[in-house]
Scaffold this motif. Structure first.
Motif: not given
Ligand code: MCA
Ligand code: AMP
Length: 469
Positions: A5, A155, A158-159, A162-167, A191, A193
């Motif tokens: 990113t 990673d 994140a799995d 459920d850690w994503t760029s929305d966090d 990620r 975010g």
């Protein structure tokens, strides 16, 4: 790619990093950190005085872009600690601010400099960071962390979470450990975010970050305990997606208090500097108070006692070994210590004692090593503090232990035999040589230390008897 990113063509993001009063958009980050990278390209290893500032963020990211190994140094380190970290790591200069009395050259970090040069992605085996962590005796050991291990560790989390760029992640943890630096800074940058670094992890700051839209919070148990004790502020965290605890055991009453005031069951995860995070409860799974969860994807664990594997029956207590792609491969310059903990076939002996249930859930029972103290989530070697205190003219003998503490988990107490001097003087003496968090909270003067027939101090007889030492 470690930081996809942050490629120059990634879309901009306002307030990608907020750290205290400093706001950095993604464009600011890429432009200024690439300008840092231009200045340092070709260097091998640089030290960063890891205060929670935009300069530290830009220095670390600049190092990641330029393929220069960064050594984050605790900003309150004393003389002895700084000297050791610099010489052991082979740091060539300070990047950003330097401590007073620094002898190495300083390379400035300029917040408003910009470069849009595109640097090639370094090799995945390149060492991005060297983190220092305490052993039972001697000076802290350096753990070189490769880009590959960092990416794998992040990673896997994140799995699990459920850690994503929305966090939007919020925390106020120090930027010189796996927790605050790798999970807490490199994590959101990987990620994509936002990060809100609150500088200090107070209940007020966490409540404010929640009001500003933070979805995920990191804390050590001391932080969660203080938040639980401030229910009006804690309620603000109800709107978050995930509250995460780690670095030390989260006492069950604190888990329950946070649940009562926020409605959240804290996700607990377990790890070490040497291994990053290997076991965690999952965003979509059971969060059992007192248990640290399941191995992350790609991680294997085993319990061992006297060379034999123990059953996963929720009762058998044994040494916890872990294996996975996020593990470091050894200590810097310490083949002896490396050989003790890295066992071959990729297995690492954590030094923690655990049980594993037949459902795969892990519970950490304690530590095998008697002289490692966890205070406020910091790992502190009793031997390192004893060595410093023995250099004080008033001290003839000393034994340092961790005693149970409702706020800090354990607090450092030094039993001293010698010529009575003001306690503050001894505490400050440790602060001059080591980091602030390694200062004893209490000095207990005594006529003699309990020793066995071999002359070894019997720490179990010190304190109130409930200590693990
Ligand atoms: C502290 N004080 C003292 C002493 N110690 N004064 C006199 N003598 C002492 N011995 C002072 C402090 O300087 C401070 O003063 C005041 O007392 C309060 O200190 P304290 O209770 O320690 O609170 P704090 O300073 O607010 O620190 C608590 C904390 C901190 C914020 C929870 O311990 C912390 O940041 N912990 C995080 C550790 C961490 O990130 N560990 C990760 C490593 P004043 O107020 O004037 O400053 S583990 C890791 O990375 C692995 C992989 C993992 O699993 O996560
Ligand atoms: P450090 O190298 O500072 O990360 O310290 C690692 C040690 O912290 C581990 O070996 C454990 O003893 C302890 N630790 C980390 N997370 C947890 C946890 N969730 N529960 C119990 N102990 C933990």
């Amino acid at each position: 790619m470690l930081l996809p990113t942050l490629s120059p063509n990634a879309p901009d993001l306002a307030d990608a990093v907020i750290i205290g009063d400093e706001h950095l958009s993604r464009e600011d980050l890429v432009g200024a950190a690439t300008a840092v990278a231009e200045r340092i390209r070709g260097a091998r290893t640089l030290a960063v005085l890891a205060r929670p500032t935009g300069s530290t963020v830009l220095a670390v990211v600049g190092g990641l872009i330029a393929d220069v190994t960064i050594v984050p140094v605790p900003p309150d380190s004393g003389r002895r600690e700084i000297h050791h970290i610099l010489t052991d790591s082979g740091a060539q200069a300070w990047l950003g601010e330097a401590p007073t009395g620094a002898t190495l050259p300083t390379i400035p970090v300029r917040r408003y400099a910009r470069s849009w040069h595109s640097h090639p992605e370094p090799s995945a085996d390149s060492v991005a960071l060297i983190l220092y962590t305490s052993g039972t005796t001697g000076a802290p050991k350096g753990v070189p962390m490769t880009r590959r291990a960092i990416a794998a560790g992040l990673d896997a989390l994140a799995d699990a979470w459920d850690w994503t760029s929305d966090d939007a992640l919020a925390h106020g943890l120090p930027l010189f450990h796996v927790h605050g630096l790798i999970l807490g800074l490199v994590g959101p940058l990987r990620r994509g975010g936002r990060l809100i670094h609150t500088v200090t992890p107070t209940p007020q700051n966490y409540a404010r970050a929640a009001a500003d839209g933070a979805s995920m919070f990191f804390g050590v148990p001391t932080v969660w305990s203080r938040i639980g004790a401030a229910p009006d502020l804690a309620q603000q965290l109800s709107r978050a997606r995930l509250l995460v605890s780690g670095s030390a055991p989260l006492p069950v009453p604190i888990f329950e208090q946070i649940r009562a005031v926020t409605g959240h069951e804290v996700v607990e995860r377990y790890g070490m500097t040497e291994t990053m995070i290997t076991v965690s409860t999952r965003a979509g799974g059971e969060r059992r108070p007192g248990w640290v969860g399941l191995p992350l994807t790609g991680v294997e664990t085993r319990l061992v006692e006297g060379g034999a594997a123990l059953p996963h029956d929720g009762e058998s207590v044994g040494d916890l070994h872990v294996r996975g792609p996020m593990l470091a491969s050894g200590y810097l310059n310490r083949p002896d210590a490396t050989a003790e903990s890295w066992l071959g076939d990729g297995w690492f002996a954590t030094g923690d004692v655990a049980v594993i249930g037949d459902d795969g859930m892990h519970r950490i029972v304690g530590r095998r090593a008697t002289d490692l103290i966890k205070s406020g989530g910091f790992r502190i070697g009793a031997g390192e503090i004893e060595t410093v205190l023995l250099a004080h003219p008033a001290v003839r003998e000393v034994a340092v232990i961790g005693v149970p503490d409702a706020d800090l988990g354990q607090r450092i107490v030094a039993y001293v035999v010698g010529d009575r001097s003001p306690d503050d003087e001894l505490i400050a003496f440790v602060g001059q040589e080591l980091s602030a968090h390694k200062r004893p909270r209490e000095i207990r003067w005594t006529e003699s230390l309990p020793r066995n027939a071999m002359g070894k101090v019997q720490k179990k007889l010190l304190g109130d008897g409930s200590e693990r030492g």
